[in-house]
Design an enzyme around this catalytic site. Structure first.
Site, PDB file in Angstrom:
ATOM      1  N   PHE A  84       0.846  -1.194   0.000  1.00 30.41           N
ATOM      2  CA  PHE A  84       0.000   0.000   0.000  1.00 30.41           C
ATOM      3  C   PHE A  84       0.881   1.243   0.000  1.00 30.41           C
ATOM      4  O   PHE A  84       1.672   1.454   0.918  1.00 30.41           O
ATOM      5  CB  PHE A  84      -0.920  -0.001   1.221  1.00 30.41           C
ATOM      6  CG  PHE A  84      -2.040  -1.003   1.118  1.00 30.41           C
ATOM      7  CD1 PHE A  84      -3.329  -0.596   0.821  1.00 30.41           C
ATOM      8  CD2 PHE A  84      -1.795  -2.354   1.285  1.00 30.41           C
ATOM      9  CE1 PHE A  84      -4.363  -1.518   0.702  1.00 30.41           C
ATOM     10  CE2 PHE A  84      -2.817  -3.293   1.166  1.00 30.41           C
ATOM     11  CZ  PHE A  84      -4.102  -2.874   0.869  1.00 30.41           C
ATOM     12  N   ALA A  85       0.737   2.044  -1.061  1.00 31.34           N
ATOM     13  CA  ALA A  85       1.516   3.282  -1.211  1.00 31.34           C
ATOM     14  C   ALA A  85       0.538   4.445  -1.291  1.00 31.34           C
ATOM     15  O   ALA A  85       0.266   4.983  -2.369  1.00 31.34           O
ATOM     16  CB  ALA A  85       2.388   3.212  -2.452  1.00 31.34           C
ATOM     17  N   VAL A  86      -0.030   4.808  -0.156  1.00 38.03           N
ATOM     18  CA  VAL A  86      -1.067   5.841  -0.085  1.00 38.03           C
ATOM     19  C   VAL A  86      -0.465   7.141   0.452  1.00 38.03           C
ATOM     20  O   VAL A  86       0.336   7.134   1.383  1.00 38.03           O
ATOM     21  CB  VAL A  86      -2.235   5.376   0.810  1.00 38.03           C
ATOM     22  CG1 VAL A  86      -3.309   6.447   0.900  1.00 38.03           C
ATOM     23  CG2 VAL A  86      -2.826   4.069   0.267  1.00 38.03           C
ATOM     24  N   GLY A  87      -0.877   8.243  -0.166  1.00 36.11           N
ATOM     25  CA  GLY A  87      -0.365   9.544   0.257  1.00 36.11           C
ATOM     26  C   GLY A  87       1.134   9.646   0.027  1.00 36.11           C
ATOM     27  O   GLY A  87       1.667   9.208  -0.985  1.00 36.11           O
ATOM     28  N   VAL A 175       5.184  -0.933   2.477  1.00 32.97           N
ATOM     29  CA  VAL A 175       5.898  -0.264   1.392  1.00 32.97           C
ATOM     30  C   VAL A 175       7.118   0.504   1.885  1.00 32.97           C
ATOM     31  O   VAL A 175       8.093   0.671   1.142  1.00 32.97           O
ATOM     32  CB  VAL A 175       4.957   0.679   0.611  1.00 32.97           C
ATOM     33  CG1 VAL A 175       4.566   1.886   1.470  1.00 32.97           C
ATOM     34  CG2 VAL A 175       5.574   1.122  -0.691  1.00 32.97           C
ATOM     35  N   PRO A 197      10.580  -7.363  15.296  1.00 33.15           N
ATOM     36  CA  PRO A 197      11.950  -7.170  15.785  1.00 33.15           C
ATOM     37  C   PRO A 197      12.045  -6.368  17.068  1.00 33.15           C
ATOM     38  O   PRO A 197      13.044  -6.454  17.787  1.00 33.15           O
ATOM     39  CB  PRO A 197      12.622  -6.408  14.634  1.00 33.15           C
ATOM     40  CG  PRO A 197      11.505  -5.682  13.963  1.00 33.15           C
ATOM     41  CD  PRO A 197      10.337  -6.626  14.039  1.00 33.15           C
ATOM     42  N   GLY A 198      10.991  -5.603  17.378  1.00 31.58           N
ATOM     43  CA  GLY A 198      11.039  -4.774  18.568  1.00 31.58           C
ATOM     44  C   GLY A 198      10.708  -5.492  19.864  1.00 31.58           C
ATOM     45  O   GLY A 198      10.948  -4.967  20.946  1.00 31.58           O
ATOM     46  N   TYR A 199      10.136  -6.718  19.746  1.00 36.30           N
ATOM     47  CA  TYR A 199       9.647  -7.394  20.950  1.00 36.30           C
ATOM     48  C   TYR A 199      10.077  -8.850  21.074  1.00 36.30           C
ATOM     49  O   TYR A 199       9.686  -9.516  22.032  1.00 36.30           O
ATOM     50  CB  TYR A 199       8.107  -7.327  20.983  1.00 36.30           C
ATOM     51  CG  TYR A 199       7.568  -5.916  20.974  1.00 36.30           C
ATOM     52  CD1 TYR A 199       7.503  -5.168  22.148  1.00 36.30           C
ATOM     53  CD2 TYR A 199       7.132  -5.331  19.787  1.00 36.30           C
ATOM     54  CE1 TYR A 199       7.021  -3.867  22.134  1.00 36.30           C
ATOM     55  CE2 TYR A 199       6.646  -4.022  19.770  1.00 36.30           C
ATOM     56  CZ  TYR A 199       6.596  -3.305  20.945  1.00 36.30           C
ATOM     57  OH  TYR A 199       6.126  -2.019  20.926  1.00 36.30           O
ATOM     58  N   GLU A 266      -2.767  -4.743  12.983  1.00 35.13           N
ATOM     59  CA  GLU A 266      -1.744  -5.553  13.653  1.00 35.13           C
ATOM     60  C   GLU A 266      -2.292  -6.178  14.930  1.00 35.13           C
ATOM     61  O   GLU A 266      -1.969  -7.327  15.265  1.00 35.13           O
ATOM     62  CB  GLU A 266      -0.514  -4.704  13.952  1.00 35.13           C
ATOM     63  CG  GLU A 266       0.665  -5.491  14.513  1.00 35.13           C
ATOM     64  CD  GLU A 266       1.916  -4.633  14.614  1.00 35.13           C
ATOM     65  OE1 GLU A 266       2.724  -4.673  13.673  1.00 35.13           O
ATOM     66  OE2 GLU A 266       2.067  -3.923  15.634  1.00 35.13           O
TER      67      GLU A 266
END
Length: 317
Positions: A84-87, A175, A197-199, A266
Site C-alpha cells: 500500500f503506497a497511499v499519500g 511499502v 523485531p522490537g519485541y 496488527e
C-alpha cells in the site's frame, strides 16, 4: 559376418547420447542426493527453531536455499505480494520494487499488487520475465489509522475477485521497507507470520496487545505466543483470505462500538494468530528496523523498515 560401419557407429552414438541423458538426469534432476547431509545436532542452538506447536522458525542457517528452490521450481507456483503506497508513502515504492526484483522470489512467478491513491506516480521498474506489477486505485484518507485498518478489506477483496485461479501464495508487505537479501521458498507455508523485531526478546507481558476486553482484538494477560508484525505476513491464498476476512469483520464490529484497536490491523492479526497458530514463523530477519542495531543472533537482514519521519509522512485530522 559383415558389419555396416555407418550403422554400427550410429547405434553407438545413440547409446552414448542415451547414457549422457541418464547421467544428466541423475546429477541435475535428482538433486536431493547431492546436497550436504543434514546434521540433526549441528543446527542453530542460539535461537528457537521450532515452536511449541512444531512450526518451523526460519533463521539463517536453518535451511538449504538451493534444495528448497529445486523442490518448488517444478511446481510452477505464482506468488503475489500486496503493498500500500497511499499519500506520501508513494515515495518508498521505487526502492521497494527495485529491491524486490533483486531479492524477493527471484526466478519465480511474482505478481505485485500496488494499492495507491496516486497511480500516476507509480514508478516504472523493469521486471524480469514471469513478474508483473498491477496497480489498484484506492481513496485517500485523512487519518493513517484508517489506511492501516482498511488493508485487510482490500486484500480480502483482491483475493476473492482476482487471485483465486492463478496465485498460490500471497505476502502482504509494508511499502516503507526494502529488501537486502534473499526472501524465497523457505518462507512458504500455510499461514506465515513474522516475529516483530522490537519485541522478540521481551516477555509477553510487554507486548503491545489490545488490552480492552470490549475489543475483538483483546488479548488477556498470559495469552500470546509472540508479537507478530502487521507489516509482513502471508501464506497460502485461502489461509490469508480467511485471516483478512476475520480481521476485517472483527475490526468492523469494534467500529460499531466506537473502538479502534491499539495497533489497528496488527492488533487483530495478533489475536487471529493466537487462536489460529501459524504453520511457519519467520524470524526478525524478515522485517528488521533500520533504526535498530543488529543483535548477535541476527546473522542477516532480509527485509527492513527504513528510517522515516512519521510526523511528516502520515496524514492527520
Amino acid at each position: 559376418m559383415h558389419l555396416n560401419i555407418k550403422t554400427t557407429g550410429g547405434v553407438l552414438l545413440l547409446l552414448l547420447l542415451l547414457l549422457l541423458r541418464q547421467l544428466y538426469h541423475y546429477i541435475f534432476q535428482s538433486y536431493s542426493g547431492f546436497y550436504k547431509q543434514p546434521c540433526i545436532i549441528c543446527s542453530r542452538t542460539d535461537v528457537m527453531t521450532v515452536t511449541p506447536w512444531l512450526a518451523p522458525v526460519v533463521w539463517e542457517g536453518t535451511f538449504n536455499p538451493d534444495l528448497l528452490d529445486s523442490i518448488y521450481k517444478p511446481k510452477n507456483i505464482t506468488i503475489a505480494a500486496t503493498v500500500f503506497a497511499v499519500g506520501k508513502y508513494i515515495r518508498f515504492l521505487k526502492d521497494f520494487l527495485e529491491t524486490a526484483e533483486q531479492h524477493f522470489f527471484v526466478c519465480f512467478n511474482v505478481h505485485i499488487y500496488v494499492f495507491t491513491d496516486r497511480p500516476k506516480e507509480v514508478p516504472k521498474v523493469k521486471m524480469a520475465p514471469g513478474r508483473k506489477l498491477v496497480v489498484h486505485s484506492v481513496p485517500s484518507s485523512k487519518r493513517w489509522q484508517e489506511i492501516s485498518a482498511r488493508r485487510m478489506e482490500f486484500i480480502q477483496t483482491l483475493i476473492k475477485e482476482n487471485l483465486q485461479k492463478h496465485v498460490d501464495y500471497i505476502f502482504c508487505l509494508d511499502v516503507d521497507s526494502k529488501f537486502h537479501s534473499r526472501w524465497g521458498t523457505e518462507s512458504l507455508g500455510g499461514l506465515v507470520a513474522v516475529v516483530h523485531p522490537g519485541y522478540y526478546r521481551d516477555d509477553r507481558s510487554r507486548f503491545p496487545y489490545e488490552q480492552r476486553p470490549e475489543s475483538r482484538a483483546y488479548m488477556a494477560p498470559g495469552e500470546g505466543d509472540f508479537y507478530y508484525c502487521g507489516g509482513a505476513f502471508g501464506g497460502l491464498l485461502q489461509e490469508v483470505y480467511q485471516l483478512t476476512k476475520t480481521c476485517r469483520t472483527n475490526f468492523e464490529e469494534d467500529a460499531k462500538k466506537g473502538i479502534e484497536a491499539a495497533w489497528q490491523e496488527e492488533s487483530h492479526l495478533n489475536r487471529y494468530m493466537w487462536i489460529n497458530k501459524p504453520s511457519k514463523v519467520l524470524s526478525p530477519e524478515y522485517l528488521w528496523q533500520d533504526s535498530k542495531s543488529r543483535n548477535p543472533e541476527v546473522h542477516i537482514i532480509r527485509f527492513s523498515g527504513v528510517v522515516k519521519n512519521y510526523a511528516e509522512i502520515r496524514p492527520t485530522v
